[in-house]
Design a protein around this motif. Structure first.
Motif, PDB file in Angstrom:
ATOM      1  N   ALA A 185     -10.938   9.086  -1.019  1.00  0.00           N
ATOM      2  CA  ALA A 185     -11.542   8.089   0.081  1.00  0.00           C
ATOM      3  C   ALA A 185     -10.680   7.397   0.386  1.00  0.00           C
ATOM      4  CB  ALA A 185     -12.496   7.312  -0.973  1.00  0.00           C
ATOM      5  N   TYR A 186      -9.602   6.723  -0.001  1.00  0.00           N
ATOM      6  CA  TYR A 186      -8.468   5.835   0.685  1.00  0.00           C
ATOM      7  C   TYR A 186      -8.062   6.720   1.689  1.00  0.00           C
ATOM      8  CZ  TYR A 186      -4.113   3.469   1.805  1.00  0.00           C
ATOM      9  OH  TYR A 186      -3.386   2.731   2.473  1.00  0.00           O
ATOM     10  N   CYS A 187      -7.589   7.964   1.661  1.00  0.00           N
ATOM     11  CA  CYS A 187      -7.012   8.842   2.550  1.00  0.00           C
ATOM     12  C   CYS A 187      -7.731   9.149   3.699  1.00  0.00           C
ATOM     13  CB  CYS A 187      -6.460  10.194   2.067  1.00  0.00           C
ATOM     14  SG  CYS A 187      -5.186  10.058   0.908  1.00  0.00           S
ATOM     15  N   ARG A 188      -9.171   9.286   3.475  1.00  0.00           N
ATOM     16  CA  ARG A 188      -9.934   9.513   4.572  1.00  0.00           C
ATOM     17  C   ARG A 188     -10.126   8.176   5.420  1.00  0.00           C
ATOM     18  NH1 ARG A 188     -12.900  12.435   0.711  1.00  0.00           N
ATOM     19  NH2 ARG A 188     -14.322  10.431   0.062  1.00  0.00           N
ATOM     20  N   ASP A 189     -10.259   7.096   4.701  1.00  0.00           N
ATOM     21  CA  ASP A 189     -10.373   5.685   5.094  1.00  0.00           C
ATOM     22  C   ASP A 189      -9.155   5.213   6.109  1.00  0.00           C
ATOM     23  OD1 ASP A 189     -13.125   5.717   4.381  1.00  0.00           O
ATOM     24  OD2 ASP A 189     -12.469   4.316   2.573  1.00  0.00           O
ATOM     25  N   ASN A 190      -8.047   5.957   5.919  1.00  0.00           N
ATOM     26  CA  ASN A 190      -6.868   5.475   6.491  1.00  0.00           C
ATOM     27  C   ASN A 190      -6.007   6.523   7.422  1.00  0.00           C
ATOM     28  OD1 ASN A 190      -6.017   2.616   5.202  1.00  0.00           O
ATOM     29  ND2 ASN A 190      -7.136   3.477   3.713  1.00  0.00           N
TER      30      ASN A 190
ATOM     31  N   GLN B  48       0.397  12.356   7.570  1.00  0.00           N
ATOM     32  CA  GLN B  48       0.246  11.446   8.560  1.00  0.00           C
ATOM     33  C   GLN B  48       0.924  11.198   9.698  1.00  0.00           C
ATOM     34  OE1 GLN B  48       0.756   9.580   4.793  1.00  0.00           O
ATOM     35  NE2 GLN B  48       0.495   7.556   5.831  1.00  0.00           N
TER      36      GLN B  48
ATOM     37  N   THR C 121       1.580   2.949   7.282  1.00  0.00           N
ATOM     38  CA  THR C 121      -0.070   2.497   7.033  1.00  0.00           C
ATOM     39  C   THR C 121      -0.512   1.942   8.367  1.00  0.00           C
ATOM     40  OG1 THR C 121       0.942   0.414   6.018  1.00  0.00           O
ATOM     41  CG2 THR C 121       0.605   1.972   4.450  1.00  0.00           C
TER      42      THR C 121
ATOM     43  N   THR D 140      -4.364  12.590  11.017  1.00  0.00           N
ATOM     44  CA  THR D 140      -4.045  13.204   9.863  1.00  0.00           C
ATOM     45  C   THR D 140      -3.003  14.673  10.051  1.00  0.00           C
ATOM     46  OG1 THR D 140      -5.815  14.698   9.989  1.00  0.00           O
ATOM     47  CG2 THR D 140      -6.077  12.478   8.826  1.00  0.00           C
TER      48      THR D 140
ATOM     49  N   LYS E 100       1.040  -1.304   0.048  1.00  0.00           N
ATOM     50  CA  LYS E 100      -0.168   0.010  -0.052  1.00  0.00           C
ATOM     51  C   LYS E 100       0.818   1.597   0.059  1.00  0.00           C
ATOM     52  CE  LYS E 100      -4.004  -2.188   2.502  1.00  0.00           C
ATOM     53  NZ  LYS E 100      -4.522  -1.902   3.780  1.00  0.00           N
TER      54      LYS E 100
END
Length: 347
Positions: free
Chosen positions: A196-201, A217, A122, A342, A88
């Motif tokens: 969406a990936y950034c928000r979820d992770n 991050q 991650t 974040t 990832k």
């Protein structure tokens, strides 16, 4: 009543005979196998013993196996790794050979790679890595490893305390000009999917223009191994800190992009920059724990990604080292000292 029988030596219990030499990872010499099928059978039969040694030493090099190509490497992987893990938030170029097998890196041979824990930024990451040597380089090119339990013990106490409190902060700038563009890292050209990936992770993001993305991050610098219960230094702080760059490269990048525009940069988790001396002190710890062994064709090296960091020496000649990632571990299972965020600590 007769006295109890003496305990058998460790080699008899595990079926292995690990060789421990200063400055080198643990090496296990496999019996001679004429076919890959026999070698896979031996790996399968000794998987538990290999894992036991892995949790003790952090890395185990298996020598003398007839692994000659990516297909054979994949079969060996399946014998000792139960579940594959994805790659990832990609950071370096790799060749994909299929079936979850990649080149270890496609960075230039002249460029050494410092110790780091794979995907430490991650929310889940490979618990183990398997490296395999298909073609040994003419000179150099060892995959270096270092025990991060020992690194944590050696870390200057004040630095250790500061990282324990605040964690570490990674800021990335994705563009076509330096590093990887965002669509390669997130494996999509759809901005909405990347967002969406950034928000979820738990990754902060900001579009600087149509093609330039900045992310941030904050992650824990110290985690606990979910099996052994040992604390480990687990991060990319020094690896991606601008101080670690070659001086000439750093000057060009800073002049071109500015400190805020570098492809990668790291900070203490509160957003502050460490001094040059402090970054150097962290890198000195990595140097102290680094061990290496020259690759031979057919070698496999299993690395516990939490207990042990890995890197690469510069080399000459052809070099083909394969890697597979497995046994994904959620960060939440590792009791992170600092919660993911974040933004910088306290902001």
């Amino acid at each position: 009543m007769s006295a109890p029988a003496p305990a058998p030596p460790a080699a008899a219990v595990t079926g292995l005979d690990p060789v421990r030499e200063p400055g080198k990872p643990v090496v296990v010499h496999a019996p001679r196998h004429d076919t890959l099928e026999e070698a896979v059978g031996w790996l399968t039969a000794h998987r538990a013993a290999i894992r036991q040694e892995l949790h003790r030493s952090g890395a185990v090099l298996l020598r003398g196996l007839p692994v000659e190509d990516a297909a054979g490497f994949a079969r060996a992987r399946d014998a000792i790794i139960e579940r594959q893990a994805g790659y990832k938030e990609k950071a370096t170029p790799r060749t994909d050979f299929g079936e979850g097998v990649f080149s270890s890196t496609d960075l230039p041979a002249i460029q050494p790679i410092r110790l780091h824990n794979e995907n430490s930024y991650t929310l889940d990451f490979p618990g183990v890595l398997l490296f395999g040597c298909v073609t040994a380089p003419e000179e150099g090119g060892a995959t270096t490893v270092g025990d991060m339990r020992e690194a944590l013990r050696l870390m200057p106490p004040r630095l250790r305390e500061r990282f324990a409190e605040a964690g570490w902060l990674l800021v990335r700038n994705y563009s076509e000009l330096a590093g990887l563009p965002w669509y390669q890292t997130f494996a999509t050209r759809d901005k909405a999917v990347a967002e969406a990936y950034c928000r979820d992770n738990v990754v902060g993001y900001e579009w600087l223009d149509d093609d330039t993305l900045r992310t941030s991050q904050r992650r824990s610098a110290i985690v606990t191994h979910p099996v052994t219960g040992e604390e480990s230094w687990f991060n990319h702080f020094a690896f991606w800190n601008n101080r670690t760059l070659d001086e000439d490269v750093r000057e060009v990048l800073v002049e071109t992009y500015g400190t805020d525009g570098l492809p990668f940069n790291t900070y203490l988790g509160d957003g502050s920059a460490l001094t040059d001396d402090e970054v150097d002190a962290i890198n000195a710890v990595y140097d102290r724990v680094t061990v290496r062994e020259t690759w031979q064709q057919g070698d496999l090296m299993l690395v516990d990604n939490i207990l042990c960091a890995h890197g690469r020496e510069a080399f000459r000649g052809d070099r083909k080292i394969l890697v597979a990632m497995g046994d994904p571990v959620p960060l939440a299972d590792c009791r992170p000292v600092t919660a993911p965020s974040t933004t910088a600590f306290g902001k």
